[in-house]
Enzyme design. Structure first.
Site, PDB file in Angstrom:
ATOM      1  N   LYS A 169       2.315  -3.215   7.279  1.00  0.00           N
ATOM      2  CA  LYS A 169       2.612  -3.374   5.853  1.00  0.00           C
ATOM      3  C   LYS A 169       4.036  -2.885   5.544  1.00  0.00           C
ATOM      4  CE  LYS A 169       0.288  -4.640   2.938  1.00  0.00           C
ATOM      5  NZ  LYS A 169      -0.026  -5.990   2.389  1.00  0.00           N
ATOM      6  N   TYR A 197      -1.901  -0.651  10.986  1.00  0.00           N
ATOM      7  CA  TYR A 197      -1.999  -1.304   9.671  1.00  0.00           C
ATOM      8  C   TYR A 197      -0.809  -0.935   8.791  1.00  0.00           C
ATOM      9  CZ  TYR A 197      -3.275  -1.773   4.734  1.00  0.00           C
ATOM     10  OH  TYR A 197      -3.244  -2.054   3.374  1.00  0.00           O
ATOM     11  N   THR A 239       0.818  -1.204   0.000  1.00  0.00           N
ATOM     12  CA  THR A 239       0.000   0.000   0.000  1.00  0.00           C
ATOM     13  C   THR A 239       0.859   1.264   0.000  1.00  0.00           C
ATOM     14  OG1 THR A 239      -1.468   1.271   1.463  1.00  0.00           O
ATOM     15  CG2 THR A 239      -0.095  -0.354   2.523  1.00  0.00           C
ATOM     16  N   ASP A 240       0.275   2.364  -0.480  1.00  0.00           N
ATOM     17  CA  ASP A 240       0.978   3.651  -0.411  1.00  0.00           C
ATOM     18  C   ASP A 240       1.029   4.186   1.029  1.00  0.00           C
ATOM     19  OD1 ASP A 240      -1.706   4.282  -0.086  1.00  0.00           O
ATOM     20  OD2 ASP A 240      -1.739   5.902  -1.566  1.00  0.00           O
ATOM     21  N   GLU A 241       0.239   3.572   1.932  1.00  0.00           N
ATOM     22  CA  GLU A 241       0.178   4.093   3.305  1.00  0.00           C
ATOM     23  C   GLU A 241       1.499   3.917   4.053  1.00  0.00           C
ATOM     24  OE1 GLU A 241      -3.484   3.267   5.391  1.00  0.00           O
ATOM     25  OE2 GLU A 241      -4.571   3.072   3.514  1.00  0.00           O
TER      26      GLU A 241
HETATM   27  P1  NAD Z   1      -9.400  -7.832   2.176  1.00  0.00           P
HETATM   28  O1  NAD Z   1      -9.435  -7.525   3.644  1.00  0.00           O
HETATM   29  O2  NAD Z   1     -10.626  -7.601   1.358  1.00  0.00           O
HETATM   30  O3  NAD Z   1      -8.996  -9.366   1.967  1.00  0.00           O
HETATM   31  C1  NAD Z   1      -7.944  -9.963   2.651  1.00  0.00           C
HETATM   32  C2  NAD Z   1      -7.974 -11.465   2.389  1.00  0.00           C
HETATM   33  O4  NAD Z   1      -6.858 -12.041   3.079  1.00  0.00           O
HETATM   34  C3  NAD Z   1      -9.241 -12.154   2.920  1.00  0.00           C
HETATM   35  O5  NAD Z   1      -9.732 -13.087   1.965  1.00  0.00           O
HETATM   36  C4  NAD Z   1      -8.756 -12.866   4.169  1.00  0.00           C
HETATM   37  O6  NAD Z   1      -9.471 -14.057   4.492  1.00  0.00           O
HETATM   38  C5  NAD Z   1      -7.299 -13.168   3.809  1.00  0.00           C
HETATM   39  N1  NAD Z   1      -6.480 -13.326   5.027  1.00  0.00           N
HETATM   40  C6  NAD Z   1      -6.421 -12.482   6.088  1.00  0.00           C
HETATM   41  N2  NAD Z   1      -5.619 -12.987   7.043  1.00  0.00           N
HETATM   42  C7  NAD Z   1      -5.143 -14.169   6.549  1.00  0.00           C
HETATM   43  C8  NAD Z   1      -4.254 -15.157   7.070  1.00  0.00           C
HETATM   44  N3  NAD Z   1      -3.719 -15.057   8.301  1.00  0.00           N
HETATM   45  N4  NAD Z   1      -3.959 -16.227   6.285  1.00  0.00           N
HETATM   46  C9  NAD Z   1      -4.508 -16.348   5.039  1.00  0.00           C
HETATM   47  N5  NAD Z   1      -5.384 -15.470   4.535  1.00  0.00           N
HETATM   48  C10 NAD Z   1      -5.687 -14.379   5.267  1.00  0.00           C
HETATM   49  O7  NAD Z   1      -8.162  -7.015   1.617  1.00  0.00           O
HETATM   50  P2  NAD Z   1      -7.979  -6.305   0.201  1.00  0.00           P
HETATM   51  O8  NAD Z   1      -8.575  -4.956   0.272  1.00  0.00           O
HETATM   52  O9  NAD Z   1      -8.391  -7.254  -0.863  1.00  0.00           O
HETATM   53  O10 NAD Z   1      -6.378  -6.104   0.176  1.00  0.00           O
HETATM   54  C11 NAD Z   1      -5.523  -7.098  -0.384  1.00  0.00           C
HETATM   55  C12 NAD Z   1      -4.085  -6.633  -0.296  1.00  0.00           C
HETATM   56  O11 NAD Z   1      -3.928  -5.403  -0.991  1.00  0.00           O
HETATM   57  C13 NAD Z   1      -3.604  -6.369   1.138  1.00  0.00           C
HETATM   58  O12 NAD Z   1      -2.284  -6.842   1.259  1.00  0.00           O
HETATM   59  C14 NAD Z   1      -3.650  -4.848   1.263  1.00  0.00           C
HETATM   60  O13 NAD Z   1      -2.690  -4.389   2.188  1.00  0.00           O
HETATM   61  C15 NAD Z   1      -3.311  -4.428  -0.149  1.00  0.00           C
HETATM   62  N6  NAD Z   1      -3.850  -3.126  -0.566  1.00  0.00           N
HETATM   63  C16 NAD Z   1      -5.170  -2.847  -0.410  1.00  0.00           C
HETATM   64  C17 NAD Z   1      -5.668  -1.621  -0.842  1.00  0.00           C
HETATM   65  C18 NAD Z   1      -7.138  -1.292  -0.720  1.00  0.00           C
HETATM   66  O14 NAD Z   1      -7.533  -0.161  -1.011  1.00  0.00           O
HETATM   67  N7  NAD Z   1      -8.001  -2.214  -0.313  1.00  0.00           N
HETATM   68  C19 NAD Z   1      -4.810  -0.694  -1.439  1.00  0.00           C
HETATM   69  C20 NAD Z   1      -3.454  -1.025  -1.589  1.00  0.00           C
HETATM   70  C21 NAD Z   1      -2.987  -2.256  -1.164  1.00  0.00           C
HETATM   71  P1  TYD Z   2     -10.740   3.678   4.339  1.00  0.00           P
HETATM   72  O1  TYD Z   2     -11.686   3.226   3.279  1.00  0.00           O
HETATM   73  O2  TYD Z   2     -10.845   3.048   5.697  1.00  0.00           O
HETATM   74  O3  TYD Z   2      -9.261   3.547   3.730  1.00  0.00           O
HETATM   75  P2  TYD Z   2      -7.844   4.094   4.311  1.00  0.00           P
HETATM   76  O4  TYD Z   2      -8.022   4.499   5.719  1.00  0.00           O
HETATM   77  O5  TYD Z   2      -6.979   2.875   4.183  1.00  0.00           O
HETATM   78  O6  TYD Z   2      -7.445   5.211   3.403  1.00  0.00           O
HETATM   79  O7  TYD Z   2     -10.916   5.244   4.534  1.00  0.00           O
HETATM   80  C1  TYD Z   2     -10.750   6.154   3.452  1.00  0.00           C
HETATM   81  C2  TYD Z   2     -10.878   7.551   4.009  1.00  0.00           C
HETATM   82  O8  TYD Z   2     -12.226   7.740   4.470  1.00  0.00           O
HETATM   83  C3  TYD Z   2     -10.004   7.822   5.230  1.00  0.00           C
HETATM   84  O9  TYD Z   2      -9.533   9.178   5.167  1.00  0.00           O
HETATM   85  C4  TYD Z   2     -10.938   7.644   6.417  1.00  0.00           C
HETATM   86  C5  TYD Z   2     -12.286   8.065   5.859  1.00  0.00           C
HETATM   87  N1  TYD Z   2     -13.478   7.376   6.397  1.00  0.00           N
HETATM   88  C6  TYD Z   2     -14.580   8.129   6.846  1.00  0.00           C
HETATM   89  O10 TYD Z   2     -14.576   9.377   6.822  1.00  0.00           O
HETATM   90  N2  TYD Z   2     -15.672   7.456   7.311  1.00  0.00           N
HETATM   91  C7  TYD Z   2     -15.729   6.088   7.367  1.00  0.00           C
HETATM   92  O11 TYD Z   2     -16.752   5.520   7.814  1.00  0.00           O
HETATM   93  C8  TYD Z   2     -14.586   5.347   6.899  1.00  0.00           C
HETATM   94  C9  TYD Z   2     -14.591   3.844   6.946  1.00  0.00           C
HETATM   95  C10 TYD Z   2     -13.499   6.033   6.422  1.00  0.00           C
END
Ligand code: NAD
Ligand code: TYD
Length: 349
Positions: A158, A154, A129-131
Site C-alpha cells: 500500500k 500488505y 491505510t494508516d499502516e
Molecule cells: P476487501 O478485501 O473487503 O475488498 C477488496 C475488493 O477488491 C474485493 O471486492 C476484491 O474482489 C477486489 N479486488 C482484489 N483484487 C483485485 C484485482 N486484482 N482487480 C480488481 N479487483 C480486485 O477490502 P476492504 O477492506 O474493503 O478495503 C478496501 C480498500 O480500503 C483497500 O484498498 C484497503 O487497503 C483500504 N483500507 C482498508 C481498511 C480496513 O480496515 N479494511 C482500512 C483502511 C484502508
Molecule cells: P486485522 O483485523 O487483521 O487488521 P490489521 O492487522 O490490518 O490491523 O487485525 C486487527 C488486530 O487484531 C491486529 O493487531 C491483529 C489482531 N488479530 C488477532 O489478535 N486475532 C485475529 O484472529 C486477527 C485476525 C487479528
C-alpha cells in the site's frame, strides 16, 4: 459524471456504493472488481435497478483489461478501493499483494493518463491505510507528514501504491487525492479480520484467537464514516493532498474482544463468562505493529468531517448485524457461493 469504483464488491467499496449510488442521482457509477474471495456481488443487491449502476468483472493487475474498460467507459472520476487487504494473507503469500496493490494501481494510473490527457475535471482518489506509517509506541499520532515505515507485505504494497499515486501527480500532473484511514468495522466485512472473526466465533462457541498478549492497539472507525469522509475529500478536498481519517477510538485488541463477548452475550441471552472463557492467546503475528493512532485535525478543520458513530454503539450494531444475517455469513463461507459467482460472472482468469 461517471464515477468508476474499483473493488466495489468488497467490504468498504460496497458500503461506499450502497451509500452514494442512491444519494447522488446526478452521477453514474461503474464498479470494476475481479471478484476475489473477498468480494460479494450480493452486497450490492438492488443497485442495478437505479439504472445508474453497472458492474464489470476485470482484474486491475491485467493492463489490457484495464485499458479496455477505460477506453469503453471513459470515467470522469476514479475511486480506487480494489486491493488485497489482509495482513495475515500477505505474510502467507505476498505475490498477489504486489500484483494487485502495486502493479494494479500503476495500471489504473496509466489508464487514467491515457484517457484524460491534459483535460480538466478529473480525479483519481486513492483509498489507503494508516499502516503505511508503520507502528507507534505508547505515545504519538500519525499525521499526514509522518514518514512512511511499513512493516508487513500488505502495508509495504500500500505504501508503494501511495508513492506511485504521488509520483503520477508530480511528474505527469495527474489529478489525485489520497486518504489514509485506520481500521474499519461494520456490516459485510469478510470473516477473516479481527472483529467479524471474534463475533462469529463467540456466537458459535469457538476459541477467540488473540495474537500475543492482546495489548496491540488499533484505532477503529465505522465503515460508513470512512465512506462519508472519502466523499467529502473527493468533492471538497484539495487536489494533490493527503488526508488522514480515524475514529479517535483507540482500543487494545483484548478490550475489543471483551466488548464483543459482552455484546454477543447480551444479544444471545447467554452467560458472559462462557464467552470470555473462549479467549485463547495464540502465537503472535510476525512483525506485528504495536499501535496505530491518527491525528484527524486536518480533515476536521479543513473539511468539517466528523464520525457519526461512537465505537460502542457501532460495535453493538455490528454484532447484531452478524447475528441477524447468518445467511450472508453462510453464503460467503460456502463453496456453493464460489460456484454461484463462477456461473454468473465466469471463473476468475
Ligand atoms: P476487501 O478485501 O473487503 O475488498 C477488496 C475488493 O477488491 C474485493 O471486492 C476484491 O474482489 C477486489 N479486488 C482484489 N483484487 C483485485 C484485482 N486484482 N482487480 C480488481 N479487483 C480486485 O477490502 P476492504 O477492506 O474493503 O478495503 C478496501 C480498500 O480500503 C483497500 O484498498 C484497503 O487497503 C483500504 N483500507 C482498508 C481498511 C480496513 O480496515 N479494511 C482500512 C483502511 C484502508
Ligand atoms: P486485522 O483485523 O487483521 O487488521 P490489521 O492487522 O490490518 O490491523 O487485525 C486487527 C488486530 O487484531 C491486529 O493487531 C491483529 C489482531 N488479530 C488477532 O489478535 N486475532 C485475529 O484472529 C486477527 C485476525 C487479528
Amino acid at each position: 459524471m461517471k464515477i468508476l469504483v474499483t473493488g466495489g464488491c468488497g467490504f468498504i467499496g460496497s458500503a461506499f456504493l450502497n451509500l452514494m449510488v442512491p444519494r447522488h442521482k446526478e452521477n453514474e457509477f461503474v464498479n470494476l472488481d475481479a471478484l476475489t474471495y473477498a468480494a460479494n456481488p450480493m452486497n450490492l443487491a438492488g443497485l442495478e435497478e437505479t439504472g445508474r449502476y453497472s458492474f464489470i468483472k476485470a482484474d486491475i493487475s491485467d493492463e489490457m483489461q484495464v485499458r479496455g474498460v477505460f477506453q469503453i467507459e471513459k470515467p470522469d472520476w476514479v475511486v480506487h478501493f480494489a486491493a488485497e487487504s489482509h495482513v495475515d494473507r500477505s505474510i502467507l503469500g505476498p505475490k498477489a499483494f504486489v500484483q494487485t496493490n502495486v502493479v494494479g494501481t500503476m495500471n489504473l494510473l496509466e489508464a487514467c493518463r491515457e484517457i484524460w490527457g491534459e483535460n480538466e475535471g478529473h480525479l483519481f482518489h486513492h483509498v489507503s491505510t494508516d499502516e503505511v506509517y508503520g507502528e507507534l509506541g505508547d505515545e504519538g499520532l500519525f499525521t499526514e507528514t509522518t514518514p512512511y515505515s511499513p512493516s508487513s507485505p500488505y502495508s509495504a504494497s500500500k505504501a508503494s501504491s501511495d508513492h506511485l499515486v504521488r509520483a503520477w501527480n508530480r511528474t505527469f500532473g495527474l489529478p489525485v487525492k489520497i486518504t489514509n484511514c485506520s481500521n474499519n468495522y461494520g456490516p459485510r466485512q469478510f470473516p477473516e479480520k479481527l472483529i467479524p472473526i471474534m463475533i462469529l466465533n463467540a456466537a458459535e462457541g469457538r476459541p477467540l484467537p488473540v495474537y500475543g498478549d492482546g495489548s496491540n492497539v488499533r484505532d477503529w472507525l465505522h465503515v460508513d464514516d470512512h465512506c462519508e469522509a472519502i466523499w467529502q475529500v473527493m468533492t471538497s478536498g484539495k487536489m494533490g493532498e493527503t488526508y488522514n481519517i480515524g475514529g479517535d477510538a483507540e482500543r487494545t485488541n483484548i478490550q475489543v474482544v471483551e466488548a464483543i463477548c459482552k455484546a454477543v452475550a447480551t444479544e444471545t441471552g447467554t452467560d458472559l463468562d462462557s464467552k470470555r472463557d473462549l479467549i485463547t492467546h495464540v502465537t503472535d503475528r510476525p512483525g506485528h505493529d504495536f499501535r496505530y493512532a491518527i491525528d484527524t485535525a486536518k480533515i476536521k478543520s479543513e473539511l468539517g468531517w466528523q464520525p457519526a458513530h461512537t465505537f460502542e454503539q457501532g460495535l453493538s450494531e455490528t454484532v447484531a448485524w452478524y447475528l441477524n444475517n447468518s445467511d450472508w455469513v453462510e453464503t460467503v463461507r460456502s463453496g456453493e457461493y464460489r460456484n454461484w459467482i463462477d456461473q454468473n460472472y465466469g471463473a476468475r482468469s
